[in-house]
Design a protein around this motif. Structure first.
Motif, PDB file in Angstrom:
ATOM      1  N   VAL A 130      50.150   4.488   7.412  1.00 32.14           N
ATOM      2  CA  VAL A 130      50.427   5.589   8.262  1.00 32.14           C
ATOM      3  C   VAL A 130      50.647   5.258   9.783  1.00 32.14           C
ATOM      4  O   VAL A 130      50.015   4.437  10.129  1.00 32.14           O
ATOM      5  N   VAL A 131      51.859   5.801  10.252  1.00 34.14           N
ATOM      6  CA  VAL A 131      51.849   5.612  11.706  1.00 34.14           C
ATOM      7  C   VAL A 131      51.219   6.760  12.326  1.00 34.14           C
ATOM      8  O   VAL A 131      51.593   8.236  11.935  1.00 34.14           O
ATOM      9  N   PHE A 132      50.491   6.494  13.108  1.00 34.51           N
ATOM     10  CA  PHE A 132      49.646   7.692  13.866  1.00 34.51           C
ATOM     11  C   PHE A 132      50.561   8.138  15.265  1.00 34.51           C
ATOM     12  O   PHE A 132      50.916   7.467  15.981  1.00 34.51           O
ATOM     13  N   ASN A 166      42.519  19.917  -0.555  1.00 39.01           N
ATOM     14  CA  ASN A 166      43.148  19.319  -1.866  1.00 39.01           C
ATOM     15  C   ASN A 166      44.088  18.495  -1.373  1.00 39.01           C
ATOM     16  O   ASN A 166      44.239  17.096  -1.729  1.00 39.01           O
ATOM     17  N   ASP A 167      45.076  19.328  -0.795  1.00 37.50           N
ATOM     18  CA  ASP A 167      46.504  18.467  -0.577  1.00 37.50           C
ATOM     19  C   ASP A 167      46.482  17.472   0.745  1.00 37.50           C
ATOM     20  O   ASP A 167      46.749  16.217   0.589  1.00 37.50           O
ATOM     21  N   GLN A 168      45.695  17.633   1.784  1.00 36.02           N
ATOM     22  CA  GLN A 168      45.427  17.033   2.653  1.00 36.02           C
ATOM     23  C   GLN A 168      44.680  15.757   2.375  1.00 36.02           C
ATOM     24  O   GLN A 168      44.865  14.535   2.787  1.00 36.02           O
ATOM     25  N   ASP A 169      43.608  15.986   1.690  1.00 35.15           N
ATOM     26  CA  ASP A 169      42.643  14.886   1.207  1.00 35.15           C
ATOM     27  C   ASP A 169      43.283  13.787   0.319  1.00 35.15           C
ATOM     28  O   ASP A 169      43.035  12.665   0.399  1.00 35.15           O
ATOM     29  N   PHE A 200      37.710   7.420  10.353  1.00 40.80           N
ATOM     30  CA  PHE A 200      38.340   8.055  11.393  1.00 40.80           C
ATOM     31  C   PHE A 200      39.937   8.015  11.336  1.00 40.80           C
ATOM     32  O   PHE A 200      40.609   8.589  12.527  1.00 40.80           O
ATOM     33  N   ALA A 201      40.381   7.150  10.211  1.00 43.84           N
ATOM     34  CA  ALA A 201      41.835   7.270  10.239  1.00 43.84           C
ATOM     35  C   ALA A 201      42.123   8.221   9.379  1.00 43.84           C
ATOM     36  O   ALA A 201      43.458   8.320   8.970  1.00 43.84           O
ATOM     37  N   TYR A 202      41.673   9.181   9.173  1.00 45.50           N
ATOM     38  CA  TYR A 202      41.920  10.652   8.799  1.00 45.50           C
ATOM     39  C   TYR A 202      43.198  11.553   9.440  1.00 45.50           C
ATOM     40  O   TYR A 202      42.725  11.603  10.625  1.00 45.50           O
ATOM     41  N   PHE A 203      44.168  11.838   8.862  1.00 39.94           N
ATOM     42  CA  PHE A 203      45.195  12.435   9.589  1.00 39.94           C
ATOM     43  C   PHE A 203      45.221  14.133   9.199  1.00 39.94           C
ATOM     44  O   PHE A 203      44.805  14.508   8.108  1.00 39.94           O
ATOM     45  N   GLN A 204      45.922  15.104  10.053  1.00 40.95           N
ATOM     46  CA  GLN A 204      46.098  16.289   9.731  1.00 40.95           C
ATOM     47  C   GLN A 204      47.353  16.272   9.241  1.00 40.95           C
ATOM     48  O   GLN A 204      48.378  15.990   9.754  1.00 40.95           O
ATOM     49  N   ALA A 222      51.717  10.908  10.942  1.00 44.40           N
ATOM     50  CA  ALA A 222      50.935  12.332  11.371  1.00 44.40           C
ATOM     51  C   ALA A 222      50.092  12.164  12.407  1.00 44.40           C
ATOM     52  O   ALA A 222      49.830  10.655  12.904  1.00 44.40           O
ATOM     53  N   VAL A 223      49.309  12.929  12.856  1.00 42.81           N
ATOM     54  CA  VAL A 223      48.379  13.043  14.184  1.00 42.81           C
ATOM     55  C   VAL A 223      47.027  12.877  13.535  1.00 42.81           C
ATOM     56  O   VAL A 223      46.555  13.678  12.470  1.00 42.81           O
TER      57      VAL A 223
END
Length: 648
Positions: free
Chosen positions: A516-518, A503-506, A467-471, A436-437
Motif C-alpha cells: 500500500v502507498v499511503f 467487509n469490503d474495507q477489512d 496502524f497500517a490500516y487504511f480508509q 489510500a489514506v
C-alpha cells in the motif's frame, strides 16, 4: 463493442454452447425459448433454444436451434414457442421434457412468493441471486421433476381482474387482437375429433380458472401423447382460417390457442382417470432478461490522457453521487479526459440521462453507467453497518469490468472533492496494489485500552501492523496488480466472511498489507461524526493524530463517513462546504427535502463549542449559505417545513 468485450462475449458463447451440447443425454431437459440474446442461468437442465431460425439472419452459437432436424421453424410468427415444442417432440428423447420462456421460469423453491393479479412472481435480473432464490439448480430441478408426471403453472382465476361474470371464453374475447370465433372453431375441432372431450371443452369455456404461459414439464410418454393430439388440431385450424388481415399479434393466434388446448387436454385426463400426478409451480417473470455485456474502452476522440474515475450508487443515492462527481469534475484539470463510470443495479434511465447531461457539460468528461446486478447477485453479500450498503462491494468489480485500465481511481459517493483528482491519479504505485489514506478512526480504536480492535486486526484480519490500516473511501487501484493477486471472484469470496466489521474495507486491508502507498491525510479527511475526532481519533498515535488535524485546514477531499450526512443531519461537520456544491446540481431540491424532512422530525443538531450562539442562530448559520435570505428557495423550504410540521 471493443475487442475485449467481443472476445469476452465469444468466450461466454463457447462455454454456453459446450454446456448445452454436453447435456443432450440428460434425463431432464427444460427448453428455454428465445429470439434474442438474453442472460441465462448456469445450468445443464435449462437449455436455450433459438426460435424462428429458419427466418432469422443470425444464429446464436450459445443456443440450440428450432430448425435442426424435423421442424416447423418457419411457422414461428404464428406458432411462437410451439416451434420449440415441435422440435423437442421430433428430435429429443429425454425422460422428462419441459418448456419455459427467456423471461419466464418455474419457481422450484419451497417458498411461496408474492404474485401479481395475473399469477406471476415479478423479479428483476437473471443472475446467481435469483437462481438461488427460486432453487433453479440442476439438482433441485431434477428432484422436483421426478416427483411428478406433469408440472404446470398454478390455476389463475380470471375473475380476479375481469369481474365476477368473467369466463375463460370472455377472457379470450376481451383480448383486443384475438377473435373469439377462432377459439370456438378450434374447440369444435377438438370435439369433432373425439366427442368424449365435449364435457371438458364446455367446462373450460364456461369456467373461470386456467393455466397460462404455455409452460409445462411432462413425462416423455405424456408429452408425446399431448403433441400427437395438439399439433394436428392447430394444423387443421391454420388450414381452414384466413389470417391474411390479422394484426401481428393476431397472427400469433395458434400460440394463444395452444394455451387453452393444454388446459383441455389436462382436464380430460383428470376426468377420465388417467391417474397422472400433477404438480404446480409458480411462474417467475423476469423484467430485465436482456444480456448485459461488459464495459468497452472509451472512444479515442482526442489526444488527452484518460483518467478513469469509478463511483458506486443506487437510484436513491443519485443526488449524493451527483454532488460528489460534480465537485470532482469542477476542480479537475482540463489537461485530461475523465472516464466517469457509475456501477449500479437500479439507477433509472431518467436519472442517468439527467446526470449525464449535467456532468458532460465539463470539457473532456464522459459519463457511463454499468449495471452489475448480474455479478453481485452470485454472492451472499451483507454489511454489518446500517449506513453502509451493498454497493460498497462494487470496488472489487473494477478490475474485471475495466480490464483495459491498469490504474483506476475509486471514490465513495459521500465526498466533496476540493483538490485536483489528476494530481491524486498521478501517484506512483510501482508494484503496490493501491494507494489510500491511513484510517484515523481505526487507529484510534486500536489504541484503546480494552485492546478489542487490536485483537481483531491481528486475529481476524491477520495484520502484522494494525496502524497500517487504511480508509477505503478514496482508493487509487493498481488494477493490473490486483488482477494478478486475486481474481474478482476471490475478492468477493473474501468479502463474504461474516466475521468482518467493515467487509469490503477489512478485506482490502487484510490482503493488501505491505503493498500500500499511503497518501497524505488531506486526500481523505473524515468529518467529525458524533464528536469522534475527540472521542476516538485522539487515541491514535500522536504523530498520526497531528497529521490528521493539520489536514483539516488543507482538505483536498472531505469524507462524510459515518451516519451523520449533510443531507440528513442539520449542521453536521463541514455541511456548509457540502451544500455549496449540492446547490449547483439538478438534484438540489431532492437533497434539501431530505434534510428538512429529517430536521423537522426531530433529527438532532450536533452540539458545537460556540455555546454563546443560540440554537436558532446555529441553524441560520447553516441555512443561510444553502438558502439565501430573500430567495425563492428559502421561501419554498420554509413552506415545506411548515407543511411537514402541520402548520400553515
Amino acid at each position: 463493442m471493443s475487442y475485449y468485450s467481443a472476445a469476452k462475449s465469444h468466450i461466454a458463447d463457447l462455454r454456453q454452447r459446450a454446456l448445452v451440447r454436453s447435456s443432450a443425454d440428460s434425463d431432464v431437459r427444460i427448453f428455454i425459448s428465445t429470439h434474442k440474446r438474453v442472460d441465462l442461468f448456469d445450468s445443464r437442465v435449462l437449455q436455450p433454444v433459438q426460435v424462428g431460425c429458419a427466418r432469422s439472419g443470425e444464429r446464436f452459437a450459445w443456443a440450440l436451434h428450432d430448425d435442426e432436424g424435423e421442424n416447423i421453424s418457419d411457422l414461428n410468427p404464428m406458432y411462437c414457442e410451439l416451434t420449440t415444442q415441435y422440435w423437442a417432440w421430433k428430435n429429443t428423447r429425454s425422460d422428462y421434457v419441459g418448456f419455459c420462456h427467456y423471461r419466464r421460469y418455474f419457481d422450484f423453491s419451497p417458498d411461496v412468493h408474492r404474485e401479481n393479479e395475473y399469477g406471476e412472481v415479478m423479479d428483476g435480473r437473471i443472475d446467481g441471486a435469483t437462481q438461488r432464490r427460486y432453487s433453479l439448480s440442476d439438482s433441485a430441478i431434477r428432484e422436483t421433476v421426478r416427483s411428478f408426471d406433469v408440472i404446470t403453472t398454478p390455476l389463475v382465476d380470471v375473475r380476479k381482474f375481469m369481474g365476477s361474470k368473467a369466463t375463460l371464453r370472455s377472457h379470450y374475447d376481451a383480448a383486443p387482437h384475438l377473435h373469439v370465433e377462432d377459439l370456438d372453431s378450434v374447440m369444435e375441432s377438438v370435439i369433432r375429433r373425439d366427442p368424449s372431450y365435449r364435457e371438458d371443452v364446455d367446462a373450460f369455456l364456461g369456467g373461470h380458472a386456467a393455466r397460462f404461459c404455455n409452460m409445462f414439464i411432462m413425462r416423455r410418454d405424456i408429452f408425446d401423447e399431448y403433441c400427437s393430439w395438439m399439433f394436428p388440431i392447430l394444423e387443421e385450424f391454420c388450414d381452414a382460417t384466413d389470417m391474411s388481415r390479422y394484426s401481428k399479434e393476431g397472427l400469433r393466434t395458434p400460440g394463444h390457442l395452444s394455451e387453452r388446448l393444454l388446459n383441455v387436454f389436462l382436464m380430460h385426463a383428470e376426468r377420465t382417470g388417467r391417474g397422472w400426478k400433477v404438480g404446480e409451480l409458480q411462474c417467475v417473470h423476469f423484467e430485465e432478461p436482456d444480456y448485459r455485456p461488459g464495459m468497452d474502452m472509451l472512444a479515442d476522440f482526442d489526444s488527452r490522457p484518460v483518467i478513469p474515475v469509478v463511483f458506486a450508487a443506487d437510484n436513491g443515492y443519485v443526488p449524493m453521487l451527483a454532488t460528489t462527481a460534480y465537485s470532482a469534475m469542477a476542480n479537475a484539470s482540463r489537461a485530461y479526459r475523465y472516464d466517469v463510470v457509475v456501477l449500479h443495479r437500479d439507477i433509472s434511465w431518467s436519472n442517468q440521462e439527467l446526470l449525464r447531461e449535467f456532468l458532460e457539460r465539463f470539457d473532456g468528461v464522459s459519463l457511463r453507467f454499468c449495471d452489475v446486478g448480474g455479478i453481485i447477485g452470485r454472492y451472499r453479500l451483507t454489511t454489518s453497518n446500517a449506513h453502509i450498503s451493498v454497493e460498497t462491494y462494487y470496488r472489487f468489480l473494477v478490475q474485471e469490468l475495466l480490464p483495459f485500465y491498469d490504474k483506476v481511481l475509486y471514490l465513495d459517493s459521500d465526498l466533496i472533492v476540493k483538490g485536483d483528482v489528476s494530481e491524486l491519479f498521478g501517484t506512483e504505485l510501482g508494484g503496490n496494489l493501491l494507494a489510500a489514506v491511513p484510517d484515523i478512526d481505526f487507529a484510534g480504536n486500536v489504541n484503546m485500552k480494552d485492546g478489542a480492535r487490536a485483537r481483531y486486526a491481528s486475529g481476524v484480519l491477520g495484520m502484522a501492523d494494525p496502524f497500517a490500516y487504511f480508509q477505503a473511501g478514496v482508493l487509487l487501484l493498481n488494477t493490473r496488480a490486483m488482477r494478478e493477486a486475486h481474481p474478482m471472484e476471490q475478492w468477493l469470496e473474501f468479502a463474504s466472511d461474516d466475521r468482518l466489521i467493515y467487509n469490503d474495507q477489512d478485506v482490502l486491508n487484510a490482503h493488501c498489507e505491505g503493498r500500500v502507498v499511503f497518501l497524505d491525510f488531506s486526500w481523505n479527511v473524515m468529518t467529525d461524526c458524533a464528536g469522534r475526532v475527540g472521542s476516538v481519533f485522539s487515541f491514535a498515535p500522536a504523530e498520526m493524530y497531528d497529521a490528521f488535524l493539520r489536514s483539516r485546514s488543507e482538505e483536498r477531499i472531505v469524507h462524510y463517513a459515518g451516519f451523520e450526512k449533510p443531507w440528513s443531519v442539520l449542521g453536521c461537520d463541514r455541511s456548509e462546504l457540502y451544500w455549496s456544491y449540492a446547490r449547483e446540481t439538478p438534484f438540489y431540491e431532492a437533497l434539501l427535502a431530505r434534510l428538512l424532512s429529517g430536521a423537522s422530525m426531530g433529527q438532532r443538531v450536533p452540539v458545537r463549542h460556540e455555546r454563546a450562539i443560540s440554537q436558532g442562530s446555529r441553524i441560520r448559520r447553516i441555512a443561510d449559505p444553502v438558502l439565501p435570505v430573500g430567495s425563492n428557495r428559502r421561501e419554498i423550504a420554509k413552506a415545506l417545513v411548515r407543511s411537514i410540521r402541520g402548520r400553515k
